[in-house]
Design an enzyme around this catalytic site. Structure first.
Site, PDB file in Angstrom:
ATOM      1  N   ASP A  24     -10.389   3.680  -1.572  1.00 23.72           N
ATOM      2  CA  ASP A  24     -11.267   2.899  -2.457  1.00 23.72           C
ATOM      3  C   ASP A  24     -11.691   1.535  -1.931  1.00 23.72           C
ATOM      4  O   ASP A  24     -11.751   0.551  -2.696  1.00 23.72           O
ATOM      5  CB  ASP A  24     -10.598   2.720  -3.821  1.00 23.72           C
ATOM      6  CG  ASP A  24     -10.308   4.033  -4.518  1.00 23.72           C
ATOM      7  OD1 ASP A  24     -10.683   5.089  -3.982  1.00 23.72           O
ATOM      8  OD2 ASP A  24      -9.686   4.006  -5.598  1.00 23.72           O
ATOM      9  N   LYS A 129     -13.146  10.583  -6.208  1.00 23.65           N
ATOM     10  CA  LYS A 129     -12.080  10.856  -7.165  1.00 23.65           C
ATOM     11  C   LYS A 129     -12.390  10.174  -8.504  1.00 23.65           C
ATOM     12  O   LYS A 129     -12.836   9.025  -8.517  1.00 23.65           O
ATOM     13  CB  LYS A 129     -10.718  10.401  -6.633  1.00 23.65           C
ATOM     14  CG  LYS A 129     -10.595   8.899  -6.360  1.00 23.65           C
ATOM     15  CD  LYS A 129      -9.234   8.594  -5.723  1.00 23.65           C
ATOM     16  CE  LYS A 129      -8.993   7.113  -5.532  1.00 23.65           C
ATOM     17  NZ  LYS A 129      -8.820   6.356  -6.781  1.00 23.65           N
ATOM     18  N   CYS A 162      -4.305   2.246  -7.500  1.00 24.46           N
ATOM     19  CA  CYS A 162      -4.682   3.487  -6.819  1.00 24.46           C
ATOM     20  C   CYS A 162      -3.793   3.808  -5.633  1.00 24.46           C
ATOM     21  O   CYS A 162      -3.512   4.985  -5.367  1.00 24.46           O
ATOM     22  CB  CYS A 162      -6.149   3.416  -6.390  1.00 24.46           C
ATOM     23  SG  CYS A 162      -7.278   3.349  -7.805  1.00 24.46           S
TER      24      CYS A 162
END
Length: 223
Positions: A24, A129, A162
């Site tokens: 990310d 995701k 995350c």
């Protein structure tokens, strides 16, 4: 096999069974004016990871090893975003709302994509995701199985959200994870410190922690 100095003990990995996971590193999270900053966060705490991660990517690519990038985000109609997640953020600055870089965390928008310095190359996996963990509602397990991966070098943001969620998911699936302290970041320095301590605690309950130069050196020694 390459071995790196890590906590709680040295970490050994086989090039043929290890993949680099970059979680990310998106404009919405890292850039000034993006979603992360709109929530009152200091994005400099995340952007400090860009330079060491770029160096790691260069070394990893030079060795021809697999790289998997992830991006958190949702379909334009938000059908894959549960109401509890939609309520995150300020009332006028939530997932799907207009932001400085397009609709916040929406696939296809400028802010959803990875920062230029870490842009994926052709052939590298880019996995979208909808959740915090990289295994949830994705093909990550199948991708790793095809690669023959048993160990993951984990980088990205944010450490306590995350990154932690993905490492815990990986641990439950039997993967050995090495988290690189200088290549993961949190908006909150205390969360960064404690998050890394939790991974390596109790003999490495979730994995190992090291710094990227040790991994780069180990890769280069194999050439």
């Amino acid at each position: 096999m390459p071995t790196v100095d890590a906590r709680p003990a040295p970490f050994t990995f086989d090039n043929d069974s290890t993949a680099l996971l970059v979680i990310d590193m998106q404009r919405d999270f890292l850039l000034p004016g993006g979603f992360g900053e709109s929530l009152g966060n200091d994005v400099a705490q995340l952007s400090r990871t860009i330079q060491p991660l770029a160096a790691l990517l260069a070394a990893w690519r030079g060795a021809g090893l697999p790289i998997i990038h992830t991006r958190e985000g949702h379909r334009p109609d938000l059908s894959d975003c549960p109401p509890a997640k939609l309520r995150r953020g300020a009332p006028a600055m939530r997932i799907g709302d207009p932001g400085a870089f397009g609709r916040i965390l929406i696939q296809g928008e400028y802010g959803h994509d990875i920062v230029d310095e870490l842009a994926p190359l052709d052939g590298e996996v880019v996995l979208d995701k909808p959740g915090k963990g990289a295994f949830y509602a994705t093909d990550l397990q199948e991708i790793l199985d095809k690669l023959g991966t048993t160990r993951l070098i984990v980088t990205g943001v944010t450490t306590e959200v995350c990154v932690h969620t993905t490492v815990r998911e990986a641990n439950d699936r039997g993967y050995e994870c090495l988290v690189l302290a200088d290549c993961v970041g949190s908006y909150f320095p205390e969360f960064q410190r404690v998050g890394l301590e939790m991974i390596a605690a109790q003999g490495g309950i979730f994995g190992w922690v090291a710094d990227s130069p040790t991994v780069i050196a180990a890769i280069q020694e194999q050439k």
